[in-house]
Design an enzyme around this catalytic site. Sequence first.
Site, PDB file in Angstrom:
ATOM      1  N   ASP A  66     -10.441 -49.729 -50.677  1.00 56.71           N
ATOM      2  CA  ASP A  66      -9.844 -49.340 -49.390  1.00 56.71           C
ATOM      3  C   ASP A  66      -8.632 -48.446 -49.609  1.00 56.71           C
ATOM      4  OD1 ASP A  66     -11.680 -51.025 -48.095  1.00 56.71           O
ATOM      5  OD2 ASP A  66     -10.268 -52.710 -48.044  1.00 56.71           O
ATOM      6  N   ASP A 119     -11.736 -58.708 -50.200  1.00 52.75           N
ATOM      7  CA  ASP A 119     -10.400 -58.174 -49.924  1.00 52.75           C
ATOM      8  C   ASP A 119      -9.387 -59.125 -50.538  1.00 52.75           C
ATOM      9  OD1 ASP A 119     -11.276 -55.942 -48.496  1.00 52.75           O
ATOM     10  OD2 ASP A 119     -11.271 -57.028 -46.590  1.00 52.75           O
TER      11      ASP A 119
END
Length: 187
Positions: free
Chosen positions: A148, A130
Amino acid sequence: MSEHKRPRGRDWRIPFLGISLLVIALDRLTKMWVIKHVVPSTHIVIIPHVFSISHWMNPGAAFSLFTYTADPHRTYLLLTGFSILASVVVFSVLMVIGRKFTITALALALILGGALGNLWDRVVYKEVTDFIAVTIIHYHWPDFNIADSSIVIGGMLLLFDAIRTRREHPPAENKTPVASGDSHPQP
């Protein structure tokens, strides 16, 4: 009399799969850049107090759910298995409905690309990279990535399409005929 075949519209399944592949490619390229250029657990400020490029390895699911579980290996297996199952289901549905261009098919293409992008990380690295860090006023949103974002945008498009379709085609009213002597329609 000669039989005329009705011209078929364009089959959109290949372009939709191209969108999924583009999402996967963008996700991989950005994650590779972050892994190479950003020290883990740090960030590069782009817009102070608003936006940074970070580098976090997330063994859990979206928003770091299930990150701190009693059995991380079991969590990994469950998340990986779910990702594989979800990808197969989304791919199958896309192959059925993807002949025509629809918002739903576009949403599924985005979701498929995002799911496969994160699945790649989960299988290869055992966790997901991330790197997009956003702060809204004083709230730091959980770090996320291109995959995402694609999944969330796809989900929003599905919701939008469901609402739009319902407004354009409201459910039919109960028009059951009333038998003589009855004052209320029968269910």
